[in-house]
Design a protein around this motif. Structure first.
Motif, short mmCIF file in Angstrom:
data_model
loop_
_atom_site.label_atom_id
_atom_site.label_comp_id
_atom_site.label_asym_id
_atom_site.label_seq_id
_atom_site.Cartn_x
_atom_site.Cartn_y
_atom_site.Cartn_z
N ALA A 135 0.93 -1.21 -0.10
CA ALA A 135 -0.03 -0.17 -0.07
C ALA A 135 0.89 1.29 -0.09
O ALA A 135 0.44 2.25 -0.61
CB ALA A 135 -0.95 0.15 1.16
N ARG A 136 1.93 1.33 0.64
CA ARG A 136 2.84 2.46 0.64
C ARG A 136 3.33 2.88 -0.45
O ARG A 136 3.43 3.90 -0.89
CB ARG A 136 4.01 2.38 1.76
CG ARG A 136 5.04 3.30 1.78
CD ARG A 136 6.28 2.80 2.58
NE ARG A 136 7.10 1.89 2.08
CZ ARG A 136 8.03 2.24 1.01
NH1 ARG A 136 8.22 3.51 0.73
NH2 ARG A 136 8.80 0.93 0.51
N VAL A 137 3.65 1.83 -1.45
CA VAL A 137 4.46 2.08 -2.56
C VAL A 137 3.30 2.64 -3.81
O VAL A 137 3.84 2.76 -4.95
CB VAL A 137 5.53 1.34 -3.16
CG1 VAL A 137 6.58 1.10 -1.87
CG2 VAL A 137 4.98 -0.03 -3.32
N SER A 138 2.17 2.05 -3.50
CA SER A 138 1.03 2.35 -4.57
C SER A 138 0.29 3.45 -4.30
O SER A 138 0.18 3.94 -3.35
CB SER A 138 0.24 1.16 -4.46
OG SER A 138 -0.82 1.38 -5.36
N LYS A 139 0.11 4.28 -5.39
CA LYS A 139 -0.79 5.58 -5.33
C LYS A 139 -2.19 5.43 -5.70
O LYS A 139 -3.07 6.15 -5.65
CB LYS A 139 0.01 6.72 -6.32
CG LYS A 139 -0.16 6.33 -7.64
CD LYS A 139 0.74 7.46 -8.39
CE LYS A 139 0.85 7.39 -9.75
NZ LYS A 139 1.72 8.44 -10.43
N ALA A 140 -2.64 3.96 -6.23
CA ALA A 140 -3.67 3.53 -6.49
C ALA A 140 -4.09 2.18 -6.20
O ALA A 140 -5.07 2.18 -5.22
CB ALA A 140 -4.21 3.85 -8.02
N ASP A 141 -3.90 1.23 -6.84
CA ASP A 141 -4.63 -0.08 -6.88
C ASP A 141 -3.52 -1.03 -6.08
O ASP A 141 -2.30 -1.15 -6.36
CB ASP A 141 -4.78 -0.63 -8.22
CG ASP A 141 -5.83 0.20 -8.77
OD1 ASP A 141 -6.88 0.21 -8.37
OD2 ASP A 141 -5.45 0.69 -9.96
N VAL A 142 -4.16 -1.93 -5.26
CA VAL A 142 -3.51 -3.00 -4.73
C VAL A 142 -4.36 -4.40 -4.85
O VAL A 142 -5.52 -4.09 -4.84
CB VAL A 142 -3.13 -2.87 -3.25
CG1 VAL A 142 -2.65 -3.99 -2.74
CG2 VAL A 142 -2.27 -1.47 -3.01
N VAL A 227 -10.48 -19.89 -2.96
CA VAL A 227 -9.64 -18.86 -3.35
C VAL A 227 -10.68 -17.52 -3.42
O VAL A 227 -11.58 -17.60 -4.06
CB VAL A 227 -8.90 -19.25 -4.57
CG1 VAL A 227 -8.08 -17.80 -5.17
CG2 VAL A 227 -8.27 -20.49 -4.90
N SER A 228 -9.92 -16.52 -2.91
CA SER A 228 -10.38 -15.27 -3.19
C SER A 228 -9.46 -14.28 -3.87
O SER A 228 -8.33 -14.04 -3.58
CB SER A 228 -10.84 -14.59 -1.82
OG SER A 228 -11.94 -15.49 -1.20
N TYR A 229 -10.07 -13.45 -4.57
CA TYR A 229 -9.06 -12.31 -5.01
C TYR A 229 -9.83 -10.67 -4.51
O TYR A 229 -10.66 -10.57 -4.79
CB TYR A 229 -9.37 -12.39 -6.68
CG TYR A 229 -9.26 -13.51 -7.40
CD1 TYR A 229 -7.86 -14.11 -7.52
CD2 TYR A 229 -10.17 -14.38 -7.75
CE1 TYR A 229 -7.23 -15.31 -8.10
CE2 TYR A 229 -10.00 -15.63 -8.43
CZ TYR A 229 -8.47 -15.81 -8.51
OH TYR A 229 -8.37 -17.47 -8.93
N TRP A 230 -8.66 -9.99 -4.01
CA TRP A 230 -9.12 -8.66 -3.48
C TRP A 230 -8.54 -7.54 -4.08
O TRP A 230 -7.48 -7.59 -4.34
CB TRP A 230 -8.52 -8.92 -1.96
CG TRP A 230 -8.96 -9.86 -1.17
CD1 TRP A 230 -8.18 -11.08 -1.24
CD2 TRP A 230 -10.08 -10.25 -0.68
NE1 TRP A 230 -8.96 -12.04 -0.33
CE2 TRP A 230 -10.11 -11.60 0.10
CE3 TRP A 230 -11.51 -9.44 -0.37
CZ2 TRP A 230 -11.06 -11.97 0.74
CZ3 TRP A 230 -12.40 -10.15 0.64
CH2 TRP A 230 -12.20 -11.32 1.24
N HIS A 231 -9.42 -6.77 -4.68
CA HIS A 231 -9.06 -5.26 -5.30
C HIS A 231 -9.36 -4.28 -4.46
O HIS A 231 -10.36 -4.06 -4.11
CB HIS A 231 -9.56 -5.65 -6.58
CG HIS A 231 -9.39 -4.18 -7.40
ND1 HIS A 231 -9.89 -3.81 -8.49
CD2 HIS A 231 -7.92 -3.37 -7.42
CE1 HIS A 231 -9.50 -2.71 -8.99
NE2 HIS A 231 -8.23 -2.42 -8.34
N ALA A 232 -7.99 -3.77 -4.05
CA ALA A 232 -7.97 -2.51 -2.97
C ALA A 232 -7.60 -1.02 -3.73
O ALA A 232 -6.75 -1.29 -4.60
CB ALA A 232 -7.45 -3.07 -1.70
N HIS A 233 -7.85 -0.23 -3.00
CA HIS A 233 -7.57 1.03 -3.45
C HIS A 233 -7.11 2.11 -2.27
O HIS A 233 -7.45 1.80 -1.39
CB HIS A 233 -8.72 1.93 -4.06
CG HIS A 233 -8.25 3.04 -4.91
ND1 HIS A 233 -8.37 4.37 -4.34
CD2 HIS A 233 -8.14 3.36 -6.25
CE1 HIS A 233 -7.83 5.06 -5.19
NE2 HIS A 233 -7.77 4.52 -6.44
#
Length: 234
Positions: A135-142, A227-233
């Motif tokens: 999260a620290r090195v991303s400015k948008a999507d994780v 399995v779960s896929y997680w798209h966070a911002h």
């Protein structure tokens, strides 16, 4: 990290994809690549980091779609396989592979447009630290995936060479909050675990997968998924 010595062995890297993504395993490969593209596309011109890139399945995929991507892994053997894959795909000049520690990413804050990790959090001994670094090195999507605690995965987990860390939905939500991330979307799949599909020839895996998808699309599918896929911002 669980199984570091096993994971970094030359013979494991050389055989990694053939053992996991041939026969019925090709269905896993296709689904995982689709999940990454669904979350991160369009990729053209985006600066992207893949954590624990392994043999570069997703790194090369993203480079082919125009991403300026860095693939990072702890295993030199896996990275060698990734570089060879990039050369074969003709994208070696459009990506970078580097060895590094996911707990201390060597990048400034907000350096990437998107950061993702596949097949990583089931090995994580300190998942909160890893996710916070992403999260620290991303400015948008994780984006990342997990194996689920209350699923068929738990039936054979202890027999795997590295084992797996299994997560409940509430645990993932706590991790996201702790990293300062907001969940954008989630998807849940594979009532039957990955290991089952890898044992099947392709002709048999296809109809079983059709039944698996149908069950997964039912009202109880999310609760049965392994399995779960997680798209966070951020």
């Amino acid at each position: 990290m669980k199984g570091q010595e096993w994971y970094q062995a030359d013979e494991v890297a050389a055989e990694y994809e053939d053992k996991r993504f041939s026969g019925g395993g090709r269905l896993i490969d296709r689904r995982e690549k689709g999940a990454v593209l669904d979350a991160l596309a369009p990729l053209d011109g985006k600066r992207v980091l893949e954590v624990a890139c392994g043999t570069g399945r997703f790194t090369v995929l993203c480079a082919e779609r125009g991403a300026d991507i860095t693939g990072m892994d702890i295993s030199d053997a896996m990275l060698r396989e990734g570089r060879e894959k990039a050369r074969a795909a003709g994208v070696a000049d459009h990506l970078e592979f580097m060895r590094g520690d996911a707990a201390r990413l060597p990048f400034p804050d907000d350096y990437f447009d998107a950061v993702f990790a596949m097949r990583f959090f089931h090995l994580a001994d300190t998942p909160a630290k890893f996710l916070s670094e992403m999260a620290r090195v991303s400015k948008a999507d994780v984006f990342f995936d997990t194996f689920n605690r209350y699923s068929t995965r738990s039936l054979y987990n202890s027999l795997l060479p590295m084992g797996s860390r299994l997560y409940s939905t509430s645990e993932v939500h706590d991790l996201l909050r702790g990293a300062g991330l907001t969940l954008r979307s989630d998807a849940h799949d594979f009532v039957l675990p990955y290991g089952f599909y890898r044992q099947l020839p392709g002709w048999l895996a296809d109809p079983i997968r059709d039944a698996d998808v149908a069950l997964g699309d039912s009202p109880i599918g999310e609760y049965l998924a392994s399995v779960s896929y997680w798209h966070a911002h951020v």
